[in-house]
Enzyme design. Structure first.
Site, mmCIF file in Angstrom:
data_model
loop_
_atom_site.group_PDB
_atom_site.id
_atom_site.type_symbol
_atom_site.label_atom_id
_atom_site.label_comp_id
_atom_site.label_asym_id
_atom_site.label_seq_id
_atom_site.Cartn_x
_atom_site.Cartn_y
_atom_site.Cartn_z
ATOM 1 N N GLU A 50 0.819 -1.214 0.000
ATOM 2 C CA GLU A 50 0.000 0.000 0.000
ATOM 3 C C GLU A 50 0.857 1.270 0.000
ATOM 4 O O GLU A 50 0.588 2.218 0.732
ATOM 5 C CB GLU A 50 -0.958 -0.004 1.201
ATOM 6 C CG GLU A 50 -1.945 -1.176 1.151
ATOM 7 C CD GLU A 50 -2.978 -1.178 2.282
ATOM 8 O OE1 GLU A 50 -4.123 -1.546 2.009
ATOM 9 O OE2 GLU A 50 -2.629 -0.803 3.418
ATOM 10 N N ARG A 84 5.329 -8.202 8.062
ATOM 11 C CA ARG A 84 3.934 -8.447 7.656
ATOM 12 C C ARG A 84 3.826 -9.017 6.243
ATOM 13 O O ARG A 84 4.525 -8.565 5.331
ATOM 14 C CB ARG A 84 3.106 -7.167 7.744
ATOM 15 C CG ARG A 84 2.916 -6.711 9.183
ATOM 16 C CD ARG A 84 2.191 -5.393 9.237
ATOM 17 N NE ARG A 84 0.757 -5.520 9.360
ATOM 18 C CZ ARG A 84 -0.118 -4.951 8.568
ATOM 19 N NH1 ARG A 84 0.275 -4.279 7.508
ATOM 20 N NH2 ARG A 84 -1.409 -5.068 8.795
ATOM 21 N N ARG A 110 -6.241 -10.443 -5.779
ATOM 22 C CA ARG A 110 -5.599 -9.913 -4.564
ATOM 23 C C ARG A 110 -5.460 -10.961 -3.473
ATOM 24 O O ARG A 110 -4.476 -10.964 -2.725
ATOM 25 C CB ARG A 110 -6.419 -8.717 -4.040
ATOM 26 C CG ARG A 110 -5.918 -8.219 -2.695
ATOM 27 C CD ARG A 110 -6.589 -6.934 -2.263
ATOM 28 N NE ARG A 110 -6.374 -6.701 -0.836
ATOM 29 C CZ ARG A 110 -6.955 -5.739 -0.139
ATOM 30 N NH1 ARG A 110 -7.792 -4.910 -0.736
ATOM 31 N NH2 ARG A 110 -6.701 -5.589 1.140
ATOM 32 N N ASP A 128 -8.534 -8.934 3.894
ATOM 33 C CA ASP A 128 -8.313 -7.856 4.864
ATOM 34 C C ASP A 128 -9.383 -7.805 5.942
ATOM 35 O O ASP A 128 -10.231 -6.915 5.906
ATOM 36 C CB ASP A 128 -8.232 -6.514 4.138
ATOM 37 C CG ASP A 128 -7.721 -5.397 5.044
ATOM 38 O OD1 ASP A 128 -7.221 -5.711 6.143
ATOM 39 O OD2 ASP A 128 -7.811 -4.228 4.647
ATOM 40 N N GLU A 179 -2.081 -12.278 12.606
ATOM 41 C CA GLU A 179 -2.476 -10.914 12.972
ATOM 42 C C GLU A 179 -4.001 -10.847 12.926
ATOM 43 O O GLU A 179 -4.599 -10.993 11.869
ATOM 44 C CB GLU A 179 -1.876 -9.896 11.987
ATOM 45 C CG GLU A 179 -2.307 -8.459 12.247
ATOM 46 C CD GLU A 179 -1.681 -7.470 11.257
ATOM 47 O OE1 GLU A 179 -0.460 -7.549 11.022
ATOM 48 O OE2 GLU A 179 -2.416 -6.623 10.721
ATOM 49 N N GLU A 183 -12.769 -2.378 12.253
ATOM 50 C CA GLU A 183 -12.722 -1.633 10.995
ATOM 51 C C GLU A 183 -13.841 -2.059 10.052
ATOM 52 O O GLU A 183 -14.457 -1.226 9.395
ATOM 53 C CB GLU A 183 -11.363 -1.852 10.307
ATOM 54 C CG GLU A 183 -11.296 -1.237 8.915
ATOM 55 C CD GLU A 183 -9.942 -1.466 8.227
ATOM 56 O OE1 GLU A 183 -9.037 -2.038 8.850
ATOM 57 O OE2 GLU A 183 -9.808 -1.046 7.064
ATOM 58 N N HIS A 185 -15.912 -7.358 1.311
ATOM 59 C CA HIS A 185 -15.372 -6.060 0.890
ATOM 60 C C HIS A 185 -16.311 -5.242 0.007
ATOM 61 O O HIS A 185 -15.900 -4.652 -0.989
ATOM 62 C CB HIS A 185 -14.029 -6.241 0.186
ATOM 63 C CG HIS A 185 -13.000 -5.258 0.699
ATOM 64 N ND1 HIS A 185 -13.310 -3.954 1.000
ATOM 65 C CD2 HIS A 185 -11.675 -5.406 0.972
ATOM 66 C CE1 HIS A 185 -12.220 -3.341 1.432
ATOM 67 N NE2 HIS A 185 -11.219 -4.187 1.451
#
Lengths: 682, 682
Positions: A273, A306, A317, A346, A368, A374, A502
């Site tokens: 990113e 990460r 992705r 994500d 993680e 979020e 998403h």
């Protein structure tokens, strides 16, 4: 003073004295699950031959609140197998606690107090607790300007401007809360790190926090920006194979350890990113991670590197982290751990586990998680995340045959890891109640408890937390526990059932925006990239005839996910583009099933509202009202989600919403106009 | 042109020709209930010895659309008893229609076409229709700037700027629609009248409209401002006993009749809500009304003098019209009718009938209904008003013993009225579908049908209207009729159940504002004036120990309303201040009953949504979607009403909303902040 006045005075004073234990703190959530009552006419007897700051805290906690037998602390450094755990043995007359580290004694104190607050029998104790992971770590995505990326509970706890000279009492409270659930590590700053954190001025502030946390056994880690040598050190580049660069890092690490001798290490987000990384110089993730690992090695520090990497390429992705990291397997130092988000995309309400777990056979791996919500309604929605954490940890990767769960891969059972770790992005901010939603505290709690012992059930954890945080009255505990345990599935139902993912609004990820399409933005940030709705059906084809992401899973999962008839229905639209009239196992068409799922989510939230309102007699007014208010928002949002998704997908399915389902109350065109003024932090 | 092209052309043309009857008009609601199909290969035979514009229209309508036997019109001026009604006699071969007025023949034509559109048997006809009221009149609250007070369907139909030279085709369509349901009169302008309407320029415009309406039997009336002599005529005052004033009015009336020989008369709102009136000069309503009546008398005109008067005094607003008008009984001329709103306050979702009905024994009385939904969700809510109109008309006042219904008092059955009339405030505007909501057309229709025959049931009227407006398929008619018939009670439930009234938002009267309190505003415009919520209970005490409004009703109603045990529960809070724990007939407490009523209203609207969505196959897409969209608004509004009222009243009742009821989803404080940008017109 006449007699009447005197009597009144005495009466008033008695009243104050009687109530005082209750008045010690307001029920505003600030005490978290640590609502110990001070023992007024009783001071527990606690003895310890050894002394240390951690032991002092342990004794103080017990003396303040333990209402039972005398306790003897015993520090036995030979009992290596205990790690930072402890043994508790006791009867009616006495309790003896053994640990090999002082922090083990502190953990045992919180264990005893938990038993007391949950009204568990404490007359005959014989237990041994050894943590599942060595490093149980929170990731704070806190920026140095005190905003928090994806933070929904106010600004950062860390008052950088005041540090190192002024120490907020909440630093101590934060460390205590973590210690009480076994969390022993924290990354203070955002993974989207700025070089500034490594300046001398900031390191002095970090040291001040580390000093506060140390007695509670909480070690400090930092997220670092890979370009720091260039940005901060004035080097010509930050190429990991440039000797000047590794020298700069060694020097910086030495500086850190001179201030913080027990510094934990680095967390790195690189080439992801837009952040810099070793690929900027034609090097690999391994080159970058190893260079940092070498600098930390002399001091026992580690690198958490990460795996959350993806590019605007044509590759699905969901496949990219695997594609990038598996070729590097075996190339990482033994003080590097690859930190992998639970799912391949994500932190969605539901994802399959990331296929990287188990795939790196000669590389240490850690999970993680994301505690901050979020993608789960921020701090407005009640979503108990333990079932989601467990879903990942208990997932069988089949990497080493049946039973190769992610828990066993990451906790060292299946792999000879030098260091084991588990991490989660924190949901903590400056709000009085720490997490924004009173029930969001349960997610911090659950992460800590699972990091200590991933075999605990979500129900056990909820049970403890409810009793400690609110009340041990079973008429409260049982219904509230039911609500918590079903809440994640409920959120999935009203947001993204059946493997959808998403379809959030761009930027803030709060509300629905399946129609979202930002001109010029990268496709893999757009909802249509993920849902692929068209006149034939819905979902992302990741089968062998699609992106072939299924091939990244070990047999038999690759075949199971690839076969629409075998694929678990809760992941169906993750792996398949499914016709609208596809028959689900219950005989409904996909379209109808989707409608019923969304509606079920709405009805469930309404049921939570009813349930919570009945709980009013058991809860203090402030927390009752605050949770009630959040549930009202959640109920409105659930209807919003349902209407937005059904009305939008209906433009493709061209089918009626089943007529026994509550009808939409919004117009799609109106919903499309909603633009919330939300940023992705605070 | 080759053969293929030619074939295509022929095919295309055939297609257009076949579809053309359906293409004559879009299904946008513009045709109202007059969706007659033109008979393409058939032209009905209609004969009439007499000719007149009305007869010409009648013949044209039948020739265009009647698909049955030959028809013979027979005008027989001796059949006075028919008034403007008609007789229809016929068999398979021929139908003969007799009327004493040409408009009766026109009405009969619409009667036949209604029979045809509702698929009623037409082979053996023998019926006589005589209207219940002489004057069946719409009140348009249209301002000269084309805004409409309490209008929710666009601007006024009357394009004053273009008149008299340009005539919109909708003037004709308006008159035709009225004629089709027997409406024979219209007040063109707002009762809050400006003197300007009586200027020569405006009278020329009024004449142009009257000329368009005349062939349809629709007479024009005007609302006049009592100060017109002073404001417009330049007189020193408008004192009704000033000879100059009555002379001015006589002259103005003469001018009007010279332009419009069949002008109907005046509607007057005087000494009410700030408008001028005879009391400004120490005169009575009778003085004012009679002066105007004397001016109109030579031409056969009438005065409709409104009883909607109240002052910011200490007297209960609900009592004031009665208090002012009963002392004047017997003093009014025989061409004056007192126009009384159905209830004593102001068109609330439910009121008891106004006690003035029957109380004026020697004065003519008429009802004023409100078709426009000022207090019933504007043109957003589906509320079929026929049951509300019937509730008033069928109310027994007991003025002349049992059976003294308002219908019988006002239609001349019980009183020797010179002229009988019934009025309603129109809901018509410039919108394509006339009324904003497709189902609001039913309320215009129902008023016309009841003005013609108040013995029709609401169900009969709904049945006719549905079949004519949408479809005669019983799978559509029956559920939709059920929805319509229950809809007014549903609106009462989610807005103001159990006799609650006037807790609307100040100004626009759309949403709830039971907490409303505008500093400095008159108490009788404030919700608290009406609901009187306090810690003991809810409701307005109008018993003998309260305002004693009950005393204005004839026995036994005065005693029934006065006694909490006898008072109908749907008027309980109108007449009583009721303790929160008062036991209702079903055993629930008042508070619980209130909660269940509000919730029932919400659930009912949701049921309407489900019902309507199932009707999609029977309805054209445009009207289906538009009604669906309005129902969504209504569903959201119902929740808003419920939450606002329950959360607000709960601050007094201090009781929980029963736990099996769906919980509020809003915060009271948030609801209090809602300020809709709505004016009280358009």
């Amino acid at each position: 003073m006449n007699r009447t006045k005197f009597t009144l005075l005495v009466f008033s004073l008695s009243f104050i004295i009687i109530l005082s234990p209750l008045l010690l703190f307001a029920e505003d959530g600030s005490q978290l699950w640590l609502r110990y009552q001070s023992a007024i006419h009783y001071k527990a007897k606690v003895t310890s031959k050894e002394k240390s700051p951690a032991i002092t805290i342990a004794i103080r906690e017990l003396e303040n609140s333990w209402q039972g037998q005398p306790i003897e602390f015993n520090l036995d450094k030979k009992q290596k197998h205990l790690k930072d755990g402890y043994q508790i043995k006791g009867n009616n007359d006495k309790i003896t606690i053994t640990a090999q580290k002082d922090v083990g004694l502190l953990y045992s104190a919180y264990h005893l107090l938990r038993l007391q607050l949950t009204e568990t029998d404490r007359t005959n104790l014989n237990l041994e607790e050894i943590p599942a992971y060595d490093v149980r770590i929170l990731n704070h995505w806190d920026n140095l300007n005190r905003t928090i990326e994806r933070g929904y509970a106010g600004y950062s706890l860390w008052k950088w401007d005041e540090l190192p000279n002024t120490l907020s009492p909440r630093y101590d409270a934060y460390a205590r809360a973590n210690a009480s659930i076994g969390i022993n590590a924290t990354v203070l700053n955002n993974v989207n790190a700025t070089p500034e954190i490594l300046t001398g001025a900031y390191l002095a502030k970090v040291k001040a926090l580390a000093d506060v946390f140390r007695p509670y056994g909480v070690k400090v880690y930092l997220a670092v920006n890979f370009s720091s040598p260039k940005e901060l050190g004035g080097l010509s580049d930050s190429d990991p194979l440039n000797p000047e660069v590794s020298k700069w890092w060694s020097s910086k690490v030495k500086e850190i350890y001179s201030l913080i001798p027990d510094f934990g290490g680095f967390l790195v987000k690189a080439n992801s990113e837009g952040l810099p990384g070793p690929q900027d110089y034609g090097r690999t993730h391994a080159d970058g991670a190893n260079m940092l690992a070498d600098a930390l090695k002399p001091y026992g520090g580690i690198v958490m590197w990460r795996a959350f990497v993806y590019n605007p390429s044509n590759e699905d992705r969901a496949k990219q982290a695997y594609s990038e990291f598996t070729p590097l397997d075996g190339q990482f130092r033994d003080n590097v751990i690859i930190q992998i988000k639970n799912g391949p995309v994500d932190f969605q309400p539901r994802e399959p586990f990331s296929p990287l777990f188990g795939a790196l056979r000669d590389t240490q791996e850690m999970v993680e998680f994301q505690i901050t919500q979020e993608y789960l309604g921020f701090s407005n929605h009640l979503v108990y995340l333990s079932p989601m954490f467990k879903e990942t940890l208990d997932s069988d990767t089949y990497s080493d045959g049946e039973g190769s769960t992610i828990a066993k891969i990451t906790d060292g059972t299946l792999r000879p890891n030098k260091v084991t770790a588990i991490s989660a992005v924190a949901n903590i901010g400056e709000d009085t109640n720490w997490c924004g939603h009173h029930f969001a505290q349960a997610n911090w709690y659950a992460f800590g408890r699972l990091a200590w012992n991933h075999q605990l059930t979500s129900e056990q954890i909820a049970d403890e937390w409810i009793k400690m945080t609110f009340s041990d009255n079973k008429d409260f505990v049982n219904p509230v526990k039911d609500m918590m345990l079903s809440s994640r599935e409920t959120a999935v139902d009203y947001m993204m059932p059946l493997g959808l993912h998403h379809i959030f609004a761009f930027g803030h990820h709060y509300g629905p925006e399946p129609w979202g399409d930002v001109p010029g933005a990268r496709p893999d940030w757009m909802p249509w990239y993920y849902h692929n709705a068209d006149s034939t059906g819905l979902g992302f084809d990741r089968t062998t005839s699609g992106s072939n992401a299924v091939s990244q899973y070990f047999p038999p999962l690759n075949n199971i996910y690839n076969d629409i008839a075998l694929c678990p229905e809760n992941l169906l639209l993750w792996f398949h583009h499914v016709p609208w009239d596809y028959r689900m196992k219950d005989g409904k068409t996909l379209w109808d099933e989707l409608c019923y799922k969304y509606d079920s989510g709405v009805q469930q939230v309404r049921a939570y509202q009813k349930l919570w309102d009945r709980m009013e007699p058991f809860v203090d007014e402030q927390r009752f009202r605050e949770v009630q208010s959040k549930l009202r928002i959640q109920a409105r949002d659930a209807v919003w989600w349902k209407d937005a998704c059904l009305l939008y997908f209906q433009t493709f399915s061209k089918r009626p919403v089943p007529y026994d389902i509550e009808r939409p109350v919004h117009e799609l065109e109106d919903l499309k106009k909603i633009k919330l003024d939300m940023k992705h932090h605070n």
